[in-house]
Design a protein around this motif. Structure first.
Motif, PDB file in Angstrom:
ATOM      1  N   GLU A 107     -17.376  11.502  -3.700  1.00  0.00           N
ATOM      2  CA  GLU A 107     -16.168  11.958  -3.020  1.00  0.00           C
ATOM      3  C   GLU A 107     -16.493  12.725  -1.740  1.00  0.00           C
ATOM      4  O   GLU A 107     -15.807  12.569  -0.722  1.00  0.00           O
ATOM      5  N   GLU A 108     -17.536  13.546  -1.766  1.00  0.00           N
ATOM      6  CA  GLU A 108     -17.882  14.323  -0.577  1.00  0.00           C
ATOM      7  C   GLU A 108     -18.295  13.398   0.569  1.00  0.00           C
ATOM      8  O   GLU A 108     -17.845  13.565   1.717  1.00  0.00           O
ATOM      9  N   ALA A 109     -19.126  12.402   0.257  1.00  0.00           N
ATOM     10  CA  ALA A 109     -19.550  11.451   1.282  1.00  0.00           C
ATOM     11  C   ALA A 109     -18.381  10.598   1.755  1.00  0.00           C
ATOM     12  O   ALA A 109     -18.258  10.276   2.938  1.00  0.00           O
ATOM     13  N   LEU A 110     -17.496  10.232   0.840  1.00  0.00           N
ATOM     14  CA  LEU A 110     -16.344   9.407   1.189  1.00  0.00           C
ATOM     15  C   LEU A 110     -15.414  10.158   2.148  1.00  0.00           C
ATOM     16  O   LEU A 110     -14.943   9.598   3.148  1.00  0.00           O
ATOM     17  N   VAL A 111     -15.151  11.425   1.862  1.00  0.00           N
ATOM     18  CA  VAL A 111     -14.330  12.238   2.754  1.00  0.00           C
ATOM     19  C   VAL A 111     -14.968  12.318   4.136  1.00  0.00           C
ATOM     20  O   VAL A 111     -14.283  12.176   5.162  1.00  0.00           O
ATOM     21  N   ALA A 112     -16.283  12.529   4.171  1.00  0.00           N
ATOM     22  CA  ALA A 112     -16.972  12.646   5.455  1.00  0.00           C
ATOM     23  C   ALA A 112     -16.871  11.350   6.263  1.00  0.00           C
ATOM     24  O   ALA A 112     -16.628  11.373   7.474  1.00  0.00           O
ATOM     25  N   VAL A 113     -17.031  10.214   5.587  1.00  0.00           N
ATOM     26  CA  VAL A 113     -16.946   8.934   6.287  1.00  0.00           C
ATOM     27  C   VAL A 113     -15.534   8.710   6.813  1.00  0.00           C
ATOM     28  O   VAL A 113     -15.338   8.295   7.968  1.00  0.00           O
ATOM     29  N   LEU A 114     -14.532   8.965   5.998  1.00  0.00           N
ATOM     30  CA  LEU A 114     -13.149   8.764   6.437  1.00  0.00           C
ATOM     31  C   LEU A 114     -12.799   9.697   7.588  1.00  0.00           C
ATOM     32  O   LEU A 114     -12.120   9.292   8.544  1.00  0.00           O
ATOM     33  N   GLU A 115     -13.236  10.945   7.510  1.00  0.00           N
ATOM     34  CA  GLU A 115     -12.963  11.895   8.590  1.00  0.00           C
ATOM     35  C   GLU A 115     -13.563  11.408   9.905  1.00  0.00           C
ATOM     36  O   GLU A 115     -12.945  11.538  10.971  1.00  0.00           O
ATOM     37  N   GLU A 116     -14.758  10.876   9.843  1.00  0.00           N
ATOM     38  CA  GLU A 116     -15.449  10.452  11.060  1.00  0.00           C
ATOM     39  C   GLU A 116     -14.957   9.117  11.592  1.00  0.00           C
ATOM     40  O   GLU A 116     -14.916   8.906  12.809  1.00  0.00           O
ATOM     41  N   SER A 117     -14.574   8.203  10.695  1.00  0.00           N
ATOM     42  CA  SER A 117     -14.445   6.807  11.098  1.00  0.00           C
ATOM     43  C   SER A 117     -13.016   6.294  11.236  1.00  0.00           C
ATOM     44  O   SER A 117     -12.775   5.333  11.974  1.00  0.00           O
ATOM     45  N   VAL A 118     -12.062   6.878  10.531  1.00  0.00           N
ATOM     46  CA  VAL A 118     -10.699   6.353  10.544  1.00  0.00           C
ATOM     47  C   VAL A 118      -9.916   7.007  11.678  1.00  0.00           C
ATOM     48  O   VAL A 118      -9.962   8.225  11.867  1.00  0.00           O
ATOM     49  N   ALA A 119      -9.198   6.194  12.431  1.00  0.00           N
ATOM     50  CA  ALA A 119      -8.419   6.700  13.561  1.00  0.00           C
ATOM     51  C   ALA A 119      -7.374   7.709  13.099  1.00  0.00           C
ATOM     52  O   ALA A 119      -6.889   7.657  11.963  1.00  0.00           O
ATOM     53  N   ASP A 120      -7.017   8.629  13.996  1.00  0.00           N
ATOM     54  CA  ASP A 120      -6.096   9.710  13.646  1.00  0.00           C
ATOM     55  C   ASP A 120      -4.796   9.194  13.051  1.00  0.00           C
ATOM     56  O   ASP A 120      -4.277   9.757  12.086  1.00  0.00           O
ATOM     57  N   ARG A 121      -4.256   8.108  13.609  1.00  0.00           N
ATOM     58  CA  ARG A 121      -2.937   7.633  13.176  1.00  0.00           C
ATOM     59  C   ARG A 121      -2.959   7.046  11.766  1.00  0.00           C
ATOM     60  O   ARG A 121      -1.926   6.963  11.112  1.00  0.00           O
ATOM     61  N   GLU A 122      -4.151   6.639  11.279  1.00  0.00           N
ATOM     62  CA  GLU A 122      -4.263   6.089   9.929  1.00  0.00           C
ATOM     63  C   GLU A 122      -4.864   7.052   8.916  1.00  0.00           C
ATOM     64  O   GLU A 122      -4.835   6.796   7.719  1.00  0.00           O
ATOM     65  N   ARG A 123      -5.422   8.167   9.391  1.00  0.00           N
ATOM     66  CA  ARG A 123      -6.242   8.999   8.504  1.00  0.00           C
ATOM     67  C   ARG A 123      -5.438   9.596   7.352  1.00  0.00           C
ATOM     68  O   ARG A 123      -5.888   9.606   6.202  1.00  0.00           O
ATOM     69  N   ALA A 124      -4.250  10.098   7.636  1.00  0.00           N
ATOM     70  CA  ALA A 124      -3.451  10.719   6.573  1.00  0.00           C
ATOM     71  C   ALA A 124      -3.123   9.701   5.487  1.00  0.00           C
ATOM     72  O   ALA A 124      -3.212  10.012   4.283  1.00  0.00           O
ATOM     73  N   ASP A 125      -2.752   8.487   5.894  1.00  0.00           N
ATOM     74  CA  ASP A 125      -2.463   7.446   4.903  1.00  0.00           C
ATOM     75  C   ASP A 125      -3.714   7.082   4.112  1.00  0.00           C
ATOM     76  O   ASP A 125      -3.643   6.803   2.910  1.00  0.00           O
ATOM     77  N   ALA A 126      -4.872   7.053   4.777  1.00  0.00           N
ATOM     78  CA  ALA A 126      -6.118   6.703   4.086  1.00  0.00           C
ATOM     79  C   ALA A 126      -6.429   7.725   2.992  1.00  0.00           C
ATOM     80  O   ALA A 126      -6.779   7.356   1.860  1.00  0.00           O
ATOM     81  N   PHE A 127      -6.297   9.014   3.307  1.00  0.00           N
ATOM     82  CA  PHE A 127      -6.566  10.030   2.299  1.00  0.00           C
ATOM     83  C   PHE A 127      -5.526   9.973   1.179  1.00  0.00           C
ATOM     84  O   PHE A 127      -5.866  10.139   0.002  1.00  0.00           O
ATOM     85  N   ALA A 128      -4.273   9.740   1.532  1.00  0.00           N
ATOM     86  CA  ALA A 128      -3.238   9.628   0.504  1.00  0.00           C
ATOM     87  C   ALA A 128      -3.506   8.438  -0.406  1.00  0.00           C
ATOM     88  O   ALA A 128      -3.289   8.499  -1.620  1.00  0.00           O
ATOM     89  N   LEU A 129      -4.001   7.356   0.192  1.00  0.00           N
ATOM     90  CA  LEU A 129      -4.309   6.176  -0.608  1.00  0.00           C
ATOM     91  C   LEU A 129      -5.387   6.476  -1.637  1.00  0.00           C
ATOM     92  O   LEU A 129      -5.241   6.130  -2.819  1.00  0.00           O
ATOM     93  N   PHE A 130      -6.469   7.117  -1.214  1.00  0.00           N
ATOM     94  CA  PHE A 130      -7.564   7.350  -2.151  1.00  0.00           C
ATOM     95  C   PHE A 130      -7.176   8.359  -3.227  1.00  0.00           C
ATOM     96  O   PHE A 130      -7.662   8.271  -4.361  1.00  0.00           O
ATOM     97  N   GLU A 131      -6.299   9.276  -2.912  1.00  0.00           N
ATOM     98  CA  GLU A 131      -5.780  10.154  -3.961  1.00  0.00           C
ATOM     99  C   GLU A 131      -4.990   9.345  -4.986  1.00  0.00           C
ATOM    100  O   GLU A 131      -5.109   9.551  -6.198  1.00  0.00           O
ATOM    101  N   GLU A 132      -4.183   8.410  -4.497  1.00  0.00           N
ATOM    102  CA  GLU A 132      -3.386   7.582  -5.407  1.00  0.00           C
ATOM    103  C   GLU A 132      -4.280   6.656  -6.224  1.00  0.00           C
ATOM    104  O   GLU A 132      -4.025   6.425  -7.419  1.00  0.00           O
ATOM    105  N   LEU A 133      -5.331   6.115  -5.610  1.00  0.00           N
ATOM    106  CA  LEU A 133      -6.274   5.285  -6.358  1.00  0.00           C
ATOM    107  C   LEU A 133      -6.863   6.050  -7.529  1.00  0.00           C
ATOM    108  O   LEU A 133      -6.995   5.523  -8.639  1.00  0.00           O
ATOM    109  N   GLY A 134      -7.226   7.309  -7.283  1.00  0.00           N
ATOM    110  CA  GLY A 134      -7.796   8.120  -8.354  1.00  0.00           C
ATOM    111  C   GLY A 134      -6.831   8.337  -9.498  1.00  0.00           C
ATOM    112  O   GLY A 134      -7.231   8.355 -10.664  1.00  0.00           O
ATOM    113  N   ARG A 135      -5.540   8.456  -9.190  1.00  0.00           N
ATOM    114  CA  ARG A 135      -4.551   8.698 -10.233  1.00  0.00           C
ATOM    115  C   ARG A 135      -4.313   7.472 -11.113  1.00  0.00           C
ATOM    116  O   ARG A 135      -3.806   7.607 -12.235  1.00  0.00           O
TER     117      ARG A 135
END
Length: 205
Positions: free
Chosen positions: A93-121
């Motif tokens: 999870e720590e590495a995944l957060v770091a990759v998403l923070e660095e690599s996903v464009a600002d306009r998609e980042r919030a949705d990307a993090f929300a998606l992975f939270e939902e995947l975990g649930r």
């Protein structure tokens, strides 16, 4: 996340083996080629150079623990790979957060993090095997290698008498997974992100 294709009649899949640590570069190159047209992944990385630069690191964070645990599977020539995680392993999870923070464009980042939270649930409660990534390079799709990777991984699940879980990022793949005993248990929709379908195969006892 999965990228395979329906096997053609009369094809013989190459042998499947456990990946070695020195297979890691080929495993991530195979998965990078396999997911190059995946709708969910390319929503996250729409630019080809962005995708090529960051997807290997994403794949390593998401499923690389399988290489460490010795539960990653490859086709004989590494043209197909499956990163199976046993019940006591998980994405980094720590590495995944770091990759998403660095690599996903600002306009998609919030949705990307929300998606992975939902995947975990959506993960099943209790011990289970998880298949975060499986794919076959485009030139070798439809020859049964994806099914062979699934069958070998599911044999590990059956040996442990545990359920198996995956997320289909392409609805076209759902019939293939259903043939291997998986059933759709939900549909995840976050913002403009393409739908993702959690799938569960119950334990064989």
């Amino acid at each position: 996340m999965t990228v395979m294709a329906m096997p053609r009649i009369g094809t013989v899949a190459p042998p499947v083996r456990r990946a070695r640590s020195d297979d890691a570069p080929l495993v991530f190159e195979t998965l990078t080629q396999a997911f190059a047209a995946d709708p969910a992944v390319r929503w996250m990385y729409p630019d080809p150079q962005q995708y090529r630069r960051y997807f290997p690191a994403f794949a390593k964070a998401f499923g690389g623990a399988a290489l460490v645990r010795g539960t990653a599977l490859v086709g004989g020539d590494c043209s197909g790979a499956a990163l199976w995680l046993p019940s006591d392993a998980a994405p980094d999870e720590e590495a995944l957060v770091a990759v998403l923070e660095e690599s996903v464009a600002d306009r998609e980042r919030a949705d990307a993090f929300a998606l992975f939270e939902e995947l975990g649930r959506h993960h099943p409660e209790g011990p289970h095997w998880y298949l975060p990534l499986v794919g076959v390079v485009p030139a070798r799709q439809g020859r049964g290698l994806g099914s062979a990777l699934m069958e070998h991984g599911l044999a590990l699940c059956d040996e442990a008498r545990l359920p198996a879980y995956l997320e289909s990022t392409n609805p076209r793949n759902i019939p293939l997974y259903e043939r291997h005993g998986f059933a759709v248990i939900g549909e995840i929709r976050i913002g403009r992100y393409p739908p993702i379908f959690p799938m569960l195969r119950t334990a064989r006892r």
